[in-house]
Every structure is written in C-alpha cells, then in structure tokens.
Design a protein around this motif. Structure first.
Motif, PDB file in Angstrom:
ATOM      1  N   UNK A  64       0.814  -1.217   0.000  1.00 40.48           N
ATOM      2  CA  UNK A  64       0.000   0.000   0.000  1.00 40.48           C
ATOM      3  C   UNK A  64       0.848   1.268   0.000  1.00 40.48           C
ATOM      4  N   UNK A  65       2.057   1.195   0.554  1.00 49.33           N
ATOM      5  CA  UNK A  65       2.953   2.351   0.620  1.00 49.33           C
ATOM      6  C   UNK A  65       4.333   1.924   0.128  1.00 49.33           C
ATOM      7  N   UNK A  66       4.948   2.761  -0.685  1.00 49.60           N
ATOM      8  CA  UNK A  66       6.296   2.482  -1.198  1.00 49.60           C
ATOM      9  C   UNK A  66       7.266   3.525  -0.681  1.00 49.60           C
ATOM     10  N   UNK A  67       8.527   3.130  -0.584  1.00 53.91           N
ATOM     11  CA  UNK A  67       9.549   4.051  -0.129  1.00 53.91           C
ATOM     12  C   UNK A  67      10.906   3.712  -0.700  1.00 53.91           C
ATOM     13  N   UNK A  68      11.866   4.579  -0.414  1.00 58.55           N
ATOM     14  CA  UNK A  68      13.253   4.377  -0.821  1.00 58.55           C
ATOM     15  C   UNK A  68      14.138   4.594   0.395  1.00 58.55           C
TER      16      UNK A  68
ATOM     17  N   UNK B 112       3.106   8.246  -0.421  1.00 61.25           N
ATOM     18  CA  UNK B 112       1.745   7.775  -0.624  1.00 61.25           C
ATOM     19  C   UNK B 112       0.881   8.933  -1.095  1.00 61.25           C
ATOM     20  N   UNK B 113      -0.334   8.603  -1.522  1.00 59.02           N
ATOM     21  CA  UNK B 113      -1.296   9.636  -1.905  1.00 59.02           C
ATOM     22  C   UNK B 113      -2.461   9.602  -0.929  1.00 59.02           C
ATOM     23  N   UNK B 114      -2.892  10.775  -0.546  1.00 57.85           N
ATOM     24  CA  UNK B 114      -4.007  10.902   0.385  1.00 57.85           C
ATOM     25  C   UNK B 114      -4.837  12.104  -0.025  1.00 57.85           C
ATOM     26  N   UNK B 115      -6.106  11.888  -0.231  1.00 53.72           N
ATOM     27  CA  UNK B 115      -6.985  12.981  -0.625  1.00 53.72           C
ATOM     28  C   UNK B 115      -6.579  13.624  -1.937  1.00 53.72           C
ATOM     29  N   UNK B 116      -6.019  12.813  -2.856  1.00 55.21           N
ATOM     30  CA  UNK B 116      -5.609  13.335  -4.153  1.00 55.21           C
ATOM     31  C   UNK B 116      -4.305  14.114  -4.128  1.00 55.21           C
TER      32      UNK B 116
ATOM     33  N   UNK C 215       1.970  12.691  -0.559  1.00 51.03           N
ATOM     34  CA  UNK C 215       2.464  12.874   0.801  1.00 51.03           C
ATOM     35  C   UNK C 215       3.787  12.131   0.941  1.00 51.03           C
ATOM     36  N   UNK C 216       4.592  12.504   1.925  1.00 53.43           N
ATOM     37  CA  UNK C 216       5.816  11.761   2.205  1.00 53.43           C
ATOM     38  C   UNK C 216       6.188  11.930   3.667  1.00 53.43           C
TER      39      UNK C 216
END
Length: 69
Positions: free
Chosen positions: A23-27, A37-41, A44-45
């Motif tokens: 559901x969430x990706x990172x580096x 991630x995306x929240x409310x269009x 976000x990070x």
C-alpha cells in the motif's frame, strides 16, 4: 549511491508480506528512508532513519509489515 526500494504491505495467510498488497512504497539510502503515498488526491511523504523505523511507525497504524522486494 543507489536507493533500496521497500514497501509496507498487508500480510498473507502465513503472516508474511504480500507482494501484491503493498500500500505504501519508499526508498532507503545510507542517509535515511522516505515513504511516499497519496491521500486525498495529494502526494504525501515522511522521512525516517531507515525502512525499519518507517515500518515501526506506519505498520501498526494500518496493519502493514515491511516488504523488501
């Protein structure tokens, strides 16, 4: 320096991260980790010391575990 990709995923029936349910990706680099991630269009990070810390912080909130492809 090449970043290592990681994700936060739902668990499968055996309790392991489900690669199809990330559901969430990172580096992650030697300097830290960034989770996206995306929240409310909106994008976000969040910044963490490493991927393990990201999983400790966000995993319990959303019932996710660390996934390293």
């Amino acid at each position: 320096m090449v970043p290592n990709v990681f994700g936060l995923a739902r668990q499968d029936d055996t309790g392991r991260p489900d690669p199809d349910s990330v559901l969430l990706w990172g580096m992650e680099t030697a300097d830290g980790a960034i989770l996206y991630w995306q929240e409310g269009g909106r994008s976000q990070f969040a910044v963490f010391e490493n991927a393990d810390r990201a999983a400790e912080r966000f995993g319990p909130l959303f019932d996710l575990v660390l996934y390293r492809p």
